[in-house]
Motif scaffolding. Structure first.
Motif, PDB file in Angstrom:
ATOM      1  N   GLU A  48      15.735  -6.632  -8.449  1.00  0.00           N
ATOM      2  CA  GLU A  48      16.812  -6.351  -7.501  1.00  0.00           C
ATOM      3  C   GLU A  48      17.663  -7.593  -7.347  1.00  0.00           C
ATOM      4  OE1 GLU A  48      17.283  -5.701  -2.770  1.00  0.00           O
ATOM      5  OE2 GLU A  48      15.854  -4.410  -3.799  1.00  0.00           O
ATOM      6  N   VAL A  49      18.950  -7.424  -7.457  1.00  0.00           N
ATOM      7  CA  VAL A  49      19.899  -8.515  -7.235  1.00  0.00           C
ATOM      8  C   VAL A  49      20.687  -8.153  -5.993  1.00  0.00           C
ATOM      9  CG1 VAL A  49      21.829  -9.817  -8.174  1.00  0.00           C
ATOM     10  CG2 VAL A  49      20.036  -8.966  -9.705  1.00  0.00           C
ATOM     11  N   SER A  50      20.474  -8.902  -4.898  1.00  0.00           N
ATOM     12  CA  SER A  50      21.155  -8.605  -3.640  1.00  0.00           C
ATOM     13  C   SER A  50      21.184  -9.836  -2.764  1.00  0.00           C
ATOM     14  CB  SER A  50      20.453  -7.458  -2.898  1.00  0.00           C
ATOM     15  OG  SER A  50      19.145  -7.837  -2.541  1.00  0.00           O
ATOM     16  N   GLY A  51      22.075  -9.848  -1.794  1.00  0.00           N
ATOM     17  CA  GLY A  51      22.154 -10.964  -0.869  1.00  0.00           C
ATOM     18  C   GLY A  51      22.665 -12.226  -1.544  1.00  0.00           C
ATOM     19  N   GLU A  52      22.452 -13.329  -0.852  1.00  0.00           N
ATOM     20  CA  GLU A  52      22.921 -14.619  -1.348  1.00  0.00           C
ATOM     21  C   GLU A  52      21.915 -15.693  -0.972  1.00  0.00           C
ATOM     22  OE1 GLU A  52      26.540 -17.500  -0.154  1.00  0.00           O
ATOM     23  OE2 GLU A  52      27.097 -15.474  -0.765  1.00  0.00           O
ATOM     24  N   GLY A  53      21.486 -16.505  -1.935  1.00  0.00           N
ATOM     25  CA  GLY A  53      20.546 -17.592  -1.680  1.00  0.00           C
ATOM     26  C   GLY A  53      21.264 -18.920  -1.534  1.00  0.00           C
ATOM     27  N   SER A  54      20.504 -19.918  -1.142  1.00  0.00           N
ATOM     28  CA  SER A  54      21.094 -21.247  -0.962  1.00  0.00           C
ATOM     29  C   SER A  54      20.577 -22.247  -1.988  1.00  0.00           C
ATOM     30  CB  SER A  54      20.802 -21.749   0.454  1.00  0.00           C
ATOM     31  OG  SER A  54      19.404 -21.858   0.654  1.00  0.00           O
ATOM     32  N   GLY A  55      20.036 -21.757  -3.088  1.00  0.00           N
ATOM     33  CA  GLY A  55      19.519 -22.647  -4.129  1.00  0.00           C
ATOM     34  C   GLY A  55      18.012 -22.796  -4.036  1.00  0.00           C
ATOM     35  N   GLU A  56      17.429 -23.538  -4.972  1.00  0.00           N
ATOM     36  CA  GLU A  56      15.976 -23.764  -5.008  1.00  0.00           C
ATOM     37  C   GLU A  56      15.191 -22.448  -4.946  1.00  0.00           C
ATOM     38  OE1 GLU A  56      14.509 -26.792  -5.460  1.00  0.00           O
ATOM     39  OE2 GLU A  56      16.554 -27.523  -5.713  1.00  0.00           O
ATOM     40  N   ASN A  57      15.725 -21.400  -5.558  1.00  0.00           N
ATOM     41  CA  ASN A  57      15.081 -20.083  -5.578  1.00  0.00           C
ATOM     42  C   ASN A  57      14.903 -19.484  -4.194  1.00  0.00           C
ATOM     43  OD1 ASN A  57      14.828 -19.911  -8.399  1.00  0.00           O
ATOM     44  ND2 ASN A  57      12.999 -21.169  -8.351  1.00  0.00           N
ATOM     45  N   SER A  58      15.618 -19.974  -3.187  1.00  0.00           N
ATOM     46  CA  SER A  58      15.455 -19.440  -1.846  1.00  0.00           C
ATOM     47  C   SER A  58      15.934 -18.001  -1.747  1.00  0.00           C
ATOM     48  CB  SER A  58      16.198 -20.308  -0.828  1.00  0.00           C
ATOM     49  OG  SER A  58      17.587 -20.260  -1.094  1.00  0.00           O
ATOM     50  N   GLY A  59      16.739 -17.551  -2.691  1.00  0.00           N
ATOM     51  CA  GLY A  59      17.196 -16.175  -2.683  1.00  0.00           C
ATOM     52  C   GLY A  59      16.319 -15.246  -3.492  1.00  0.00           C
ATOM     53  N   THR A  60      15.257 -15.759  -4.097  1.00  0.00           N
ATOM     54  CA  THR A  60      14.362 -14.962  -4.923  1.00  0.00           C
ATOM     55  C   THR A  60      13.209 -14.438  -4.079  1.00  0.00           C
ATOM     56  OG1 THR A  60      14.888 -16.326  -6.838  1.00  0.00           O
ATOM     57  CG2 THR A  60      12.893 -14.989  -6.969  1.00  0.00           C
ATOM     58  N   ALA A  61      12.869 -13.177  -4.292  1.00  0.00           N
ATOM     59  CA  ALA A  61      11.759 -12.571  -3.563  1.00  0.00           C
ATOM     60  C   ALA A  61      11.137 -11.480  -4.433  1.00  0.00           C
ATOM     61  CB  ALA A  61      12.236 -11.974  -2.240  1.00  0.00           C
ATOM     62  N   LEU A  62       9.892 -11.160  -4.159  1.00  0.00           N
ATOM     63  CA  LEU A  62       9.235 -10.012  -4.785  1.00  0.00           C
ATOM     64  C   LEU A  62       9.315  -8.851  -3.804  1.00  0.00           C
ATOM     65  CD1 LEU A  62       5.971 -11.545  -6.287  1.00  0.00           C
ATOM     66  CD2 LEU A  62       8.121 -11.054  -7.449  1.00  0.00           C
ATOM     67  N   TRP A  63       9.532  -7.646  -4.303  1.00  0.00           N
ATOM     68  CA  TRP A  63       9.614  -6.432  -3.500  1.00  0.00           C
ATOM     69  C   TRP A  63       8.491  -5.538  -3.992  1.00  0.00           C
ATOM     70  CZ3 TRP A  63      10.402  -1.150  -3.829  1.00  0.00           C
ATOM     71  CH2 TRP A  63      11.044  -0.501  -2.761  1.00  0.00           C
ATOM     72  N   LEU A  64       7.473  -5.334  -3.160  1.00  0.00           N
ATOM     73  CA  LEU A  64       6.308  -4.546  -3.561  1.00  0.00           C
ATOM     74  C   LEU A  64       6.186  -3.316  -2.666  1.00  0.00           C
ATOM     75  CD1 LEU A  64       3.671  -7.396  -4.005  1.00  0.00           C
ATOM     76  CD2 LEU A  64       5.129  -6.374  -5.751  1.00  0.00           C
ATOM     77  N   GLN A  65       6.306  -2.143  -3.258  1.00  0.00           N
ATOM     78  CA  GLN A  65       6.154  -0.907  -2.493  1.00  0.00           C
ATOM     79  C   GLN A  65       4.677  -0.577  -2.366  1.00  0.00           C
ATOM     80  OE1 GLN A  65       8.300   2.441  -4.068  1.00  0.00           O
ATOM     81  NE2 GLN A  65       7.408   3.865  -2.599  1.00  0.00           N
ATOM     82  N   VAL A  66       4.262  -0.220  -1.152  1.00  0.00           N
ATOM     83  CA  VAL A  66       2.876   0.137  -0.875  1.00  0.00           C
ATOM     84  C   VAL A  66       2.833   1.521  -0.225  1.00  0.00           C
ATOM     85  CG1 VAL A  66       2.184  -2.287  -0.624  1.00  0.00           C
ATOM     86  CG2 VAL A  66       2.870  -0.989   1.403  1.00  0.00           C
ATOM     87  N   ARG A  67       1.674   2.162  -0.256  1.00  0.00           N
ATOM     88  CA  ARG A  67       1.533   3.492   0.357  1.00  0.00           C
ATOM     89  C   ARG A  67       1.425   3.416   1.869  1.00  0.00           C
ATOM     90  NH1 ARG A  67       0.992   7.082  -3.632  1.00  0.00           N
ATOM     91  NH2 ARG A  67      -0.026   6.427  -5.548  1.00  0.00           N
ATOM     92  N   ASP A  68       0.671   2.439   2.377  1.00  0.00           N
ATOM     93  CA  ASP A  68       0.420   2.315   3.813  1.00  0.00           C
ATOM     94  C   ASP A  68       0.645   0.861   4.214  1.00  0.00           C
ATOM     95  OD1 ASP A  68      -0.733   2.000   6.377  1.00  0.00           O
ATOM     96  OD2 ASP A  68      -2.225   3.552   5.984  1.00  0.00           O
ATOM     97  N   LEU A  69       1.788   0.578   4.792  1.00  0.00           N
ATOM     98  CA  LEU A  69       2.177  -0.790   5.095  1.00  0.00           C
ATOM     99  C   LEU A  69       1.250  -1.447   6.108  1.00  0.00           C
ATOM    100  CD1 LEU A  69       4.183  -3.098   4.674  1.00  0.00           C
ATOM    101  CD2 LEU A  69       5.584  -2.083   6.488  1.00  0.00           C
ATOM    102  N   VAL A  70       0.930  -0.764   7.181  1.00  0.00           N
ATOM    103  CA  VAL A  70       0.087  -1.356   8.224  1.00  0.00           C
ATOM    104  C   VAL A  70      -1.288  -1.699   7.657  1.00  0.00           C
ATOM    105  CG1 VAL A  70      -1.047  -0.920  10.443  1.00  0.00           C
ATOM    106  CG2 VAL A  70       1.353  -0.278  10.119  1.00  0.00           C
ATOM    107  N   ALA A  71      -1.881  -0.794   6.900  1.00  0.00           N
ATOM    108  CA  ALA A  71      -3.202  -1.048   6.310  1.00  0.00           C
ATOM    109  C   ALA A  71      -3.131  -2.196   5.301  1.00  0.00           C
ATOM    110  CB  ALA A  71      -3.740   0.210   5.639  1.00  0.00           C
TER     111      ALA A  71
END
Length: 123
Positions: A48-71
Motif C-alpha cells: 500500500e502506498v498512502s500518506g506521507e512520511g518524513s524520511g528514515e522509513n517513518s512512512g513505512t508500515a506493515l498492514w496485517l489483516q486478522v480475523r479477530d482483532l481483540v483476540a
C-alpha cells in the motif's frame, strides 16, 4: 507486465532479535530459510502506498489483516509485543490496532467488519 510474487524486505538492526519477533511473537510461518535470511508467509501480500512520511522509513508500515482483532492484540500482548494503540473503529470503517517490530516498524493490525464495503463489493 505481469507480477508473479511480492515480498516486503525488512533490514533489521539486530537480525536475531527481529527473527525471534516475527517468528515467535507475531507467529509468522517460515516459507524458506537461506544463509543470512528467513522468508515468512504474510497472507496474500500487498503493498500500500498512502500518506506521507518524513524520511528514515517513518512512512513505512506493515498492514496485517486478522480475523479477530481483540483476540489477536491480547495474544500478542501475552507474547510480549508492544501495543502502541488499542483496537478501535476508524472513520473509514476498519477496526485497527498498532504494534511495532523491535526496530519500531509500525504494524497495523486490521479487522474488516462484516458490513464493510471491502467484504460487500464483488469487484
Amino acid at each position: 507486465m505481469e507480477y508473479l510474487s511480492s515480498r516486503i524486505l525488512v533490514r533489521p538492526t539486530d537480525p536475531a532479535r527481529s527473527l525471534a519477533f516475527y517468528r515467535d511473537v507475531l507467529g509468522l510461518a517460515v516459507h524458506r530459510e537461506f544463509p543470512g535470511g528467513t522468508v515468512f508467509f504474510l497472507g496474500g501480500g500487498f503493498l500500500e502506498v498512502s500518506g506521507e512520511g518524513s524520511g528514515e522509513n517513518s512512512g513505512t508500515a506493515l498492514w496485517l489483516q486478522v480475523r479477530d482483532l481483540v483476540a489477536t492484540v491480547e495474544e500478542l500482548r501475552g507474547r510480549g509485543a508492544p501495543v502502541d494503540r488499542e483496537p478501535r473503529l476508524e472513520p473509514w470503517g476498519l477496526m485497527e490496532a498498532w504494534t511495532a517490530d523491535p526496530d519500531g516498524l509500525r504494524i497495523h493490525l486490521v479487522e474488516v467488519p462484516a458490513d464493510h464495503p471491502m467484504r460487500r463489493d464483488p469487484r
